[in-house]
Design an enzyme around this catalytic site. Sequence first.
Site, PDB file in Angstrom:
ATOM      1  N   GLU A   1      45.211  69.954  83.713  1.00  0.00           N
ATOM      2  CA  GLU A   1      45.685  70.553  82.456  1.00  0.00           C
ATOM      3  C   GLU A   1      45.631  72.086  82.505  1.00  0.00           C
ATOM      4  OE1 GLU A   1      46.912  68.882  79.491  1.00  0.00           O
ATOM      5  OE2 GLU A   1      47.499  70.975  79.230  1.00  0.00           O
TER       6      GLU A   1
ATOM      7  N   GLY B   1      41.302  83.157  80.673  1.00  0.00           N
ATOM      8  CA  GLY B   1      39.937  83.390  80.189  1.00  0.00           C
ATOM      9  C   GLY B   1      39.009  82.369  80.829  1.00  0.00           C
TER      10      GLY B   1
ATOM     11  N   PHE C   1      33.019  79.144  93.139  1.00  0.00           N
ATOM     12  CA  PHE C   1      32.047  79.413  92.075  1.00  0.00           C
ATOM     13  C   PHE C   1      32.315  80.816  91.534  1.00  0.00           C
ATOM     14  CE2 PHE C   1      27.535  79.896  90.493  1.00  0.00           C
ATOM     15  CZ  PHE C   1      27.610  78.861  89.581  1.00  0.00           C
TER      16      PHE C   1
ATOM     17  N   LYS D   1      53.944  78.163  87.345  1.00  0.00           N
ATOM     18  CA  LYS D   1      53.827  77.438  86.072  1.00  0.00           C
ATOM     19  C   LYS D   1      55.172  76.883  85.625  1.00  0.00           C
ATOM     20  CE  LYS D   1      49.706  80.010  84.741  1.00  0.00           C
ATOM     21  NZ  LYS D   1      49.218  81.288  84.216  1.00  0.00           N
TER      22      LYS D   1
ATOM     23  N   GLU E   1      44.392  87.049  88.474  1.00  0.00           N
ATOM     24  CA  GLU E   1      44.170  86.339  89.738  1.00  0.00           C
ATOM     25  C   GLU E   1      43.345  87.211  90.675  1.00  0.00           C
ATOM     26  OE1 GLU E   1      45.338  83.062  90.336  1.00  0.00           O
ATOM     27  OE2 GLU E   1      45.548  83.342  88.197  1.00  0.00           O
TER      28      GLU E   1
HETATM   29  N1  LIG Z   1      40.646  82.842  85.131  1.00  0.00           N
HETATM   30  C1  LIG Z   1      41.599  82.287  84.398  1.00  0.00           C
HETATM   31  O1  LIG Z   1      41.863  82.685  83.251  1.00  0.00           O
HETATM   32  C2  LIG Z   1      42.386  81.153  84.936  1.00  0.00           C
HETATM   33  C3  LIG Z   1      42.272  80.779  86.256  1.00  0.00           C
HETATM   34  N2  LIG Z   1      43.026  79.743  86.734  1.00  0.00           N
HETATM   35  C4  LIG Z   1      42.885  79.376  88.128  1.00  0.00           C
HETATM   36  O2  LIG Z   1      41.572  78.855  88.318  1.00  0.00           O
HETATM   37  C5  LIG Z   1      41.109  79.174  89.644  1.00  0.00           C
HETATM   38  C6  LIG Z   1      39.774  79.887  89.539  1.00  0.00           C
HETATM   39  O3  LIG Z   1      39.940  81.040  88.775  1.00  0.00           O
HETATM   40  P1  LIG Z   1      38.749  82.102  88.628  1.00  0.00           P
HETATM   41  O4  LIG Z   1      37.469  81.400  88.602  1.00  0.00           O
HETATM   42  O5  LIG Z   1      39.126  82.993  87.534  1.00  0.00           O
HETATM   43  O6  LIG Z   1      38.882  82.857  90.006  1.00  0.00           O
HETATM   44  P2  LIG Z   1      37.783  83.759  90.729  1.00  0.00           P
HETATM   45  O7  LIG Z   1      38.522  84.652  91.649  1.00  0.00           O
HETATM   46  O8  LIG Z   1      36.842  84.331  89.736  1.00  0.00           O
HETATM   47  O9  LIG Z   1      36.947  82.679  91.561  1.00  0.00           O
HETATM   48  C7  LIG Z   1      37.435  82.027  92.671  1.00  0.00           C
HETATM   49  C8  LIG Z   1      36.241  81.702  93.539  1.00  0.00           C
HETATM   50  O10 LIG Z   1      36.692  80.907  94.608  1.00  0.00           O
HETATM   51  C9  LIG Z   1      36.022  81.331  95.773  1.00  0.00           C
HETATM   52  N3  LIG Z   1      36.848  80.966  96.901  1.00  0.00           N
HETATM   53  C10 LIG Z   1      37.995  81.520  97.330  1.00  0.00           C
HETATM   54  N4  LIG Z   1      38.470  80.851  98.400  1.00  0.00           N
HETATM   55  C11 LIG Z   1      37.594  79.856  98.663  1.00  0.00           C
HETATM   56  C12 LIG Z   1      37.501  78.828  99.634  1.00  0.00           C
HETATM   57  N5  LIG Z   1      38.407  78.713 100.587  1.00  0.00           N
HETATM   58  N6  LIG Z   1      36.445  78.008  99.590  1.00  0.00           N
HETATM   59  C13 LIG Z   1      35.474  78.124  98.655  1.00  0.00           C
HETATM   60  N7  LIG Z   1      35.509  79.084  97.700  1.00  0.00           N
HETATM   61  C14 LIG Z   1      36.561  79.919  97.705  1.00  0.00           C
HETATM   62  C15 LIG Z   1      35.813  82.822  95.629  1.00  0.00           C
HETATM   63  O11 LIG Z   1      34.703  83.266  96.407  1.00  0.00           O
HETATM   64  C16 LIG Z   1      35.557  82.933  94.130  1.00  0.00           C
HETATM   65  O12 LIG Z   1      34.173  82.878  93.837  1.00  0.00           O
HETATM   66  C17 LIG Z   1      42.214  80.004  90.290  1.00  0.00           C
HETATM   67  O13 LIG Z   1      43.002  79.161  91.073  1.00  0.00           O
HETATM   68  C18 LIG Z   1      43.018  80.521  89.097  1.00  0.00           C
HETATM   69  O14 LIG Z   1      44.369  80.739  89.410  1.00  0.00           O
HETATM   70  C19 LIG Z   1      43.854  78.992  85.936  1.00  0.00           C
HETATM   71  C20 LIG Z   1      43.975  79.300  84.615  1.00  0.00           C
HETATM   72  C21 LIG Z   1      43.312  80.444  84.015  1.00  0.00           C
HETATM   73  N1  LIG Z   2      45.955  84.929  86.016  1.00  0.00           N
HETATM   74  C1  LIG Z   2      46.430  83.931  85.133  1.00  0.00           C
HETATM   75  C2  LIG Z   2      45.307  82.976  84.805  1.00  0.00           C
HETATM   76  C3  LIG Z   2      45.811  81.698  84.305  1.00  0.00           C
HETATM   77  O1  LIG Z   2      46.569  80.985  84.943  1.00  0.00           O
HETATM   78  C4  LIG Z   2      46.936  84.566  83.847  1.00  0.00           C
HETATM   79  O2  LIG Z   2      46.689  85.757  83.654  1.00  0.00           O
HETATM   80  O3  LIG Z   2      47.594  83.872  83.074  1.00  0.00           O
END
Ligand SMILES: NC(=O)C1=CN([C@@H]2O[C@H](COP(=O)(O)OP(=O)(O)OC[C@H]3O[C@@H](n4cnc5c(N)ncnc54)[C@H](O)[C@@H]3O)[C@@H](O)[C@H]2O)C=CC1
Ligand SMILES: N[C@@H](CC=O)C(=O)O
Length: 353
Positions: free
Chosen positions: A152, A325, A11, A227, A212
Amino acid sequence: MKIYNIALIGFGGVNRALTELIATKNSLWERDLGFRLNIVAVSDLYLGSVISPNGLDAKTLIEANFAKGGFGRLSGGSAEADNETIIKSAPVDIVVEATFTNPKDGEPAISHCRWALKSGKHVVTTNKGPVAIAAQELKALAKANNVHFEYEGSVMSGTPVLRMAEKTLSGAEIKGFEGILNGTSNFVLGRMENGLDFASAVAEAQALGFAEADPTADVEGLDVRLKVVILANELLGANLKPEEVSCEGISKLSPSDIDAAAKANSRWKLIGSAVRNADGTITGSVAPKQLPLEHPLAGVNGATNAVSLNTELLGSVTVTGPGAGRTETAYALLSDIVAIHNARSGSLAKDAA
Ligand SMILES: NC(=O)C1=CN([C@@H]2O[C@H](COP(=O)(O)OP(=O)(O)OC[C@H]3O[C@@H](n4cnc5c(N)ncnc54)[C@H](O)[C@@H]3O)[C@@H](O)[C@H]2O)C=CC1
Ligand SMILES: N[C@@H](CC=O)C(=O)O
């Protein structure tokens, strides 16, 4: 009208953004897409986990400022993140996996996907680990359990590239690609061009929700490497593993490298690419490249990404759009759910008829 019960695993920025969309757009989706989303369970390493079979109020989830273990105070909640119980036992149709991407072995997200698919639940994910490292196994599990594994957002956030290529470039014979596939490093390079130091630029990307959990993955190229593997395996039919793709990030580029490029009418970009060789093998790489300003990728700025697909029948086809984002990535999850809904309700077939 269909209601999909969903479980959010993780979350953080992305799943919170999806929750915000659910709070504000469910009625619109009901009218335009034919379904509503109902959050039945959430599990997060920091906050704990909660199940409410009738559904949790999305607005309350967003607005409550939960402290560590805060879900423990909710009815049906626990201060511990019991992902396995939530994924296997919560009465949900779709598991939304958005925990951190582990570039080394994809865990624990691979296990999360495995548990969900084996329990007969669809998985939508933005997590690159399971897709780059275990896609074949997870797709097979999805098939065996008659559910979907959709991802996606694992490449270029909500910008459609995987589904677009699959649905609209069949037969065009994709021979390779090159692109800017990491929003954070592209944003950082741009801020450094404007005179900001590397660490401050990374901090800005973190605050904007692009980076990340460990931004080393962004600036050392590990994120792009995942990717490249995903694109090569999906679009070129490769069977690459991350360690087979050469990888260099942007962390060694100094302000004087950036200035020297500008003086030479060029710009540094972190480029991920793959090519089909004459013998049929596929080579992938990630490396910073100094591109002349007139190069099509040189003008792609900020967290925007772009990928040029080199095709036999169409020549070069370039897709550009947000690469990171919170809301942009939450949209990718929605697009995956729309794909599941359309496949299950047969509305695509009806449209085509
Ligand atoms: N933020 C972005 O622009 C993008 C993110 N992603 C991917 O989407 C995913 C989520 O990204 P964000 O929300 O930005 O990351 P974030 O770091 O804001 O949130 C990740 C959440 O997962 C929780 N978490 C970590 N390990 C866990 C586990 N074992 N069990 C339950 N919760 C756990 C953390 O407490 C944190 O709240 C990542 O894998 C990221 O690489 C992909 C494309 C773009
Ligand atoms: N950390 C990544 C998030 C999307 O995959 C980025 O900056 O592109």
